[in-house]
Every structure is written in C-alpha cells, then in structure tokens.
Scaffold this active site. Structure first.
Site, PDB file in Angstrom:
ATOM      1  N   LYS A 171      -5.553  15.219  20.184  1.00  0.00           N
ATOM      2  CA  LYS A 171      -5.943  14.151  21.118  1.00  0.00           C
ATOM      3  C   LYS A 171      -6.637  13.005  20.371  1.00  0.00           C
ATOM      4  CE  LYS A 171      -7.378  12.488  25.232  1.00  0.00           C
ATOM      5  NZ  LYS A 171      -6.646  12.120  26.398  1.00  0.00           N
ATOM      6  N   LYS A 246     -14.671   6.047  24.021  1.00  0.00           N
ATOM      7  CA  LYS A 246     -15.112   7.448  23.901  1.00  0.00           C
ATOM      8  C   LYS A 246     -14.224   8.191  22.897  1.00  0.00           C
ATOM      9  CE  LYS A 246     -15.076  11.869  26.170  1.00  0.00           C
ATOM     10  NZ  LYS A 246     -14.756  12.716  27.302  1.00  0.00           N
TER      11      LYS A 246
HETATM   12  P1  NAD Z   1     -15.344  12.437  35.992  1.00  0.00           P
HETATM   13  O1  NAD Z   1     -16.659  11.898  35.586  1.00  0.00           O
HETATM   14  O2  NAD Z   1     -14.616  11.814  37.144  1.00  0.00           O
HETATM   15  O3  NAD Z   1     -15.488  14.019  36.326  1.00  0.00           O
HETATM   16  C1  NAD Z   1     -16.314  14.887  35.616  1.00  0.00           C
HETATM   17  C2  NAD Z   1     -16.985  15.791  36.658  1.00  0.00           C
HETATM   18  O4  NAD Z   1     -17.777  16.767  35.997  1.00  0.00           O
HETATM   19  C3  NAD Z   1     -17.920  15.011  37.608  1.00  0.00           C
HETATM   20  O5  NAD Z   1     -17.499  15.190  38.940  1.00  0.00           O
HETATM   21  C4  NAD Z   1     -19.292  15.632  37.326  1.00  0.00           C
HETATM   22  O6  NAD Z   1     -20.103  15.705  38.473  1.00  0.00           O
HETATM   23  C5  NAD Z   1     -18.893  17.008  36.834  1.00  0.00           C
HETATM   24  N1  NAD Z   1     -19.951  17.676  36.071  1.00  0.00           N
HETATM   25  C6  NAD Z   1     -20.706  17.184  35.052  1.00  0.00           C
HETATM   26  N2  NAD Z   1     -21.579  18.127  34.616  1.00  0.00           N
HETATM   27  C7  NAD Z   1     -21.363  19.225  35.402  1.00  0.00           C
HETATM   28  C8  NAD Z   1     -21.970  20.508  35.460  1.00  0.00           C
HETATM   29  N3  NAD Z   1     -22.974  20.870  34.642  1.00  0.00           N
HETATM   30  N4  NAD Z   1     -21.504  21.387  36.382  1.00  0.00           N
HETATM   31  C9  NAD Z   1     -20.508  21.041  37.230  1.00  0.00           C
HETATM   32  N5  NAD Z   1     -19.899  19.837  37.225  1.00  0.00           N
HETATM   33  C10 NAD Z   1     -20.342  18.943  36.321  1.00  0.00           C
HETATM   34  O7  NAD Z   1     -14.437  12.422  34.676  1.00  0.00           O
HETATM   35  P2  NAD Z   1     -12.840  12.566  34.608  1.00  0.00           P
HETATM   36  O8  NAD Z   1     -12.225  11.216  34.633  1.00  0.00           O
HETATM   37  O9  NAD Z   1     -12.407  13.610  35.568  1.00  0.00           O
HETATM   38  O10 NAD Z   1     -12.680  13.104  33.108  1.00  0.00           O
HETATM   39  C11 NAD Z   1     -12.924  14.476  32.766  1.00  0.00           C
HETATM   40  C12 NAD Z   1     -12.491  14.683  31.317  1.00  0.00           C
HETATM   41  O11 NAD Z   1     -11.095  14.359  31.179  1.00  0.00           O
HETATM   42  C13 NAD Z   1     -13.228  13.800  30.308  1.00  0.00           C
HETATM   43  O12 NAD Z   1     -13.507  14.573  29.172  1.00  0.00           O
HETATM   44  C14 NAD Z   1     -12.244  12.679  30.015  1.00  0.00           C
HETATM   45  O13 NAD Z   1     -12.420  12.126  28.729  1.00  0.00           O
HETATM   46  C15 NAD Z   1     -10.926  13.420  30.125  1.00  0.00           C
HETATM   47  N6  NAD Z   1      -9.773  12.552  30.456  1.00  0.00           N
HETATM   48  C16 NAD Z   1      -9.851  11.657  31.462  1.00  0.00           C
HETATM   49  C17 NAD Z   1      -8.749  10.857  31.764  1.00  0.00           C
HETATM   50  C18 NAD Z   1      -8.800   9.847  32.885  1.00  0.00           C
HETATM   51  O14 NAD Z   1      -7.865   9.019  32.992  1.00  0.00           O
HETATM   52  N7  NAD Z   1      -9.808   9.868  33.751  1.00  0.00           N
HETATM   53  C19 NAD Z   1      -7.568  10.988  31.032  1.00  0.00           C
HETATM   54  C20 NAD Z   1      -7.498  11.950  30.020  1.00  0.00           C
HETATM   55  C21 NAD Z   1      -8.619  12.740  29.733  1.00  0.00           C
END
Ligand code: NAD
Length: 297
Positions: A171, A246
């Site tokens: 990635k 990031k």
């Molecule tokens: P997001 O912030 O929407 O979701 C993350 C969730 O984790 C939040 O709802 C938060 O409340 C929860 N969380 C944090 N700490 C927690 C804990 N201790 N216990 C329970 N829940 C907890 O982020 P996202 O967009 O869903 O991204 C998640 C991952 O996927 C990241 O690592 C991001 O880099 C990766 N990603 C995102 C995308 C995108 O387009 N959004 C694409 C590829 C990869």
C-alpha cells in the site's frame, strides 16, 4: 456462516461490515461514535458495548481504524482483542497503518496463539459500499486461505503480498508512486500551458506515449480530457489530500526504518504537506496542480 467481530464502523468500516451482514454472517460491531453504530444496526448488524463483547464469540475479528496507535490500543489494551478473542480466532486488520506496528502486532498475535494478517485496501468509500475493494494482504499461506472467502465478500481483488506487513508495504509503495506521478503529471500540464501547448493535445499524445500513467490516463488533473476526473468537479475528493499525505508520511516512515532515501517520495510528502497546510486537506489530491502553478509564477 461465521461469527464476526468488526471494530471501526466509519466511512470504510461501516459499509464493509454491512456487506458482511448482507452475505449472511453474524456480525457484532463496535465504534466510539454512536451515529456510526446506529447506521450499522439499521444495516442489520448487532451492536456491542465494548471491544471485549464484540470479539468474545468471534471466529473472525476485523478492524478498520484511522492509524497505528488506534490499532495498537484496540488489540493490546486490557479487555482488548488479544485478551478477549477466543484462541484461534482469525484477526484481520484492514486499516492503513505503519509497517512496523503491523509486524509487531503480528508477532504478538502469533505468541498469543492467533493468526493475524494485514489487509489494507484501495478503492475508497465507493469500493467499500459496492464490495469492489482491492485487498493487499500480508499473511501466512494458511491465514490467507482462511481470510480469502471473507475478504471476497467485501472486495473483488484479493492479493497475497507475502508475510505479515507486506500488505502495508504494498500500500505505501503504491501510494508513494501515485503521489509522485500525480505531481509529475501536474508539472507537465503546467509547463504545457506556459509553452502554449493545448492541454487536450498533450493528453492525446502522452496518454498513448511513454508518459502514460494512471494519474494522467484515468485521473487527469486538468478539466476536459477525462470527464470523470475530480478536476471536472472543482476537485471535490475522490481521494483527499489528507489521505494522500497520511500515506506519503507512512512511506517516509517505512523508508527511514529501512535506511533508504526516496528523494521524490520525500519531495512529494513536503509538497502535499504544504498544500494541506493551506487549508486544502479535504480537496482531491489532484488539486495540488493549483499550488504547483502558483509556486512557479
Ligand atoms: P473513519 O475515520 O471514517 O473511521 C474510523 C472509525 O474508527 C471511526 O468511526 C472511529 O470512531 C473509529 N475508532 C477509532 N478508534 C476506535 C476505538 N478505539 N474503538 C472503536 N472504534 C474506533 O476512517 P475511514 O475513512 O473509514 O478509514 C479507515 C482506514 O481505512 C484508515 O486507516 C484509512 O487510511 C483507510 N482507507 C480509507 C480510505 C477512504 O477513502 N476513506 C481508502 C483506503 C483506505
């Protein structure tokens, strides 16, 4: 059908968990944000009150969290995944995090009798909703074989990149290349403008010549040549500058740990950091073309 504990029901995790419910699994979900849990319940999931409750009966645990520190907390804390999941449960972290944290957690998991794999994704929120994500997995052969049928219900390309951490390695390498190539394409269009070369002409030539790449052919950073690219929609993300930054920072952490310099990766990181610092974190990452033009004029 499996009993699955899903931790992190945000933009990506929410629709991924919903797809597992749709596939007939018994999914228990947990998130710190109530609204995200409510959406999961509406999709047919079962809300759990804690990490321990989420994973206590799980055959498979999946996490989708913002960064390495959140993943460490969820797995290592008292009453976290390592303490509360049944021995032998399959642990799949789909978050994008640093390679070293992933490898450290993988070793800890093995010591505690768990099979753990990293399975970061590409494909964005739409891919999560439509179950068309690409999973880059780092796992033993056995772990990969166990995880594949579950991952196939959330994605369409499931790739085994090697041992634990290699999913994250794939990635960061890919996204470092993407950040660099986008900046390269932006610079080419900015130079074409100054030289009086029509943008469409540059596209027609380079998109079929040796300059072709995804940032040009599919995600062109100027309006016109590729009608579906965010440039035609005022650079509404798409894939945001904050997300690109990031991943670039993760690439630089990984390079530093490996004792390698990646001069273009470092430059791309600095340019995206400056652009984000000007209040553009939510803009699509191809929008950096505007700031590159500015710094040249
Ligand atoms: P997001 O912030 O929407 O979701 C993350 C969730 O984790 C939040 O709802 C938060 O409340 C929860 N969380 C944090 N700490 C927690 C804990 N201790 N216990 C329970 N829940 C907890 O982020 P996202 O967009 O869903 O991204 C998640 C991952 O996927 C990241 O690592 C991001 O880099 C990766 N990603 C995102 C995308 C995108 O387009 N959004 C694409 C590829 C990869």
């Amino acid at each position: 059908m499996a009993t699955i504990g899903f931790i992190g029901l945000g933009n990506m995790g929410g629709p991924m968990a919903a797809n597992l419910v749709k596939a007939g699994h018994n999914v228990h979900g947990f998130d710190l944000v109530k609204e995200n849990v409510d959406i999961f319940i509406e999709a047919g999931g079962k809300a759990a009150g804690s990490i321990a409750q989420t994973v206590q009966d799980a055959e498979v645990v999946i996490s989708m969290l913002p960064a390495g520190r959140h993943v460490s907390t969820v797995y290592e804390t008292a009453n976290g995944v390592f303490e509360s999941a049944p021995k032998g449960a399959l642990l799949i972290d789909c978050s994008t995090i640093d390679v070293s944290t992933t490898r450290r957690l993988g070793e800890l998991a093995a010591q505690k009798g768990f099979e753990m794999l990293d399975a970061p994704v590409s494909g964005g929120i739409m891919g999560a909703q439509e179950a068309t994500l690409t999973f880059m997995t780092g796992a033993t052969d056995e772990g990969f074989t166990r995880a594949k049928p579950i991952l196939e219900q959330m994605g369409k390309n499931i790739i085994h990149a090697g041992g634990i951490g290699n999913g994250q390695a794939a990635k960061v390498c890919n996204n470092m290349l993407l950040g660099i190539s986008m900046i390269g394409v932006c610079e080419a269009f900015n130079l074409a403008d100054e030289l009086g070369l029509d943008r469409q002409k540059l596209f027609d030539i380079s998109s079929t010549a040796s300059g072709q790449c995804w940032s040009l052919n599919t995600y062109c950073p100027v309006p016109g040549p590729v009608p579906t690219s965010p440039a035609n929609n005022d650079y509404k993300a798409g894939f945001s500058v904050a997300m690109m930054l990031k991943d670039l920072k993760l690439s630089q952490d990984a390079a530093q740990t490996a004792g390698l310099t990646t001069p273009l990766g470092a430059n791309a990181t600095a340019l995206y950091e400056a652009f984000a610092g000007e209040g553009n974190g939510a803009v699509d990452f191809s929008g950096i073309i505007k700031s590159l033009r500015k710094s040249d004029s």
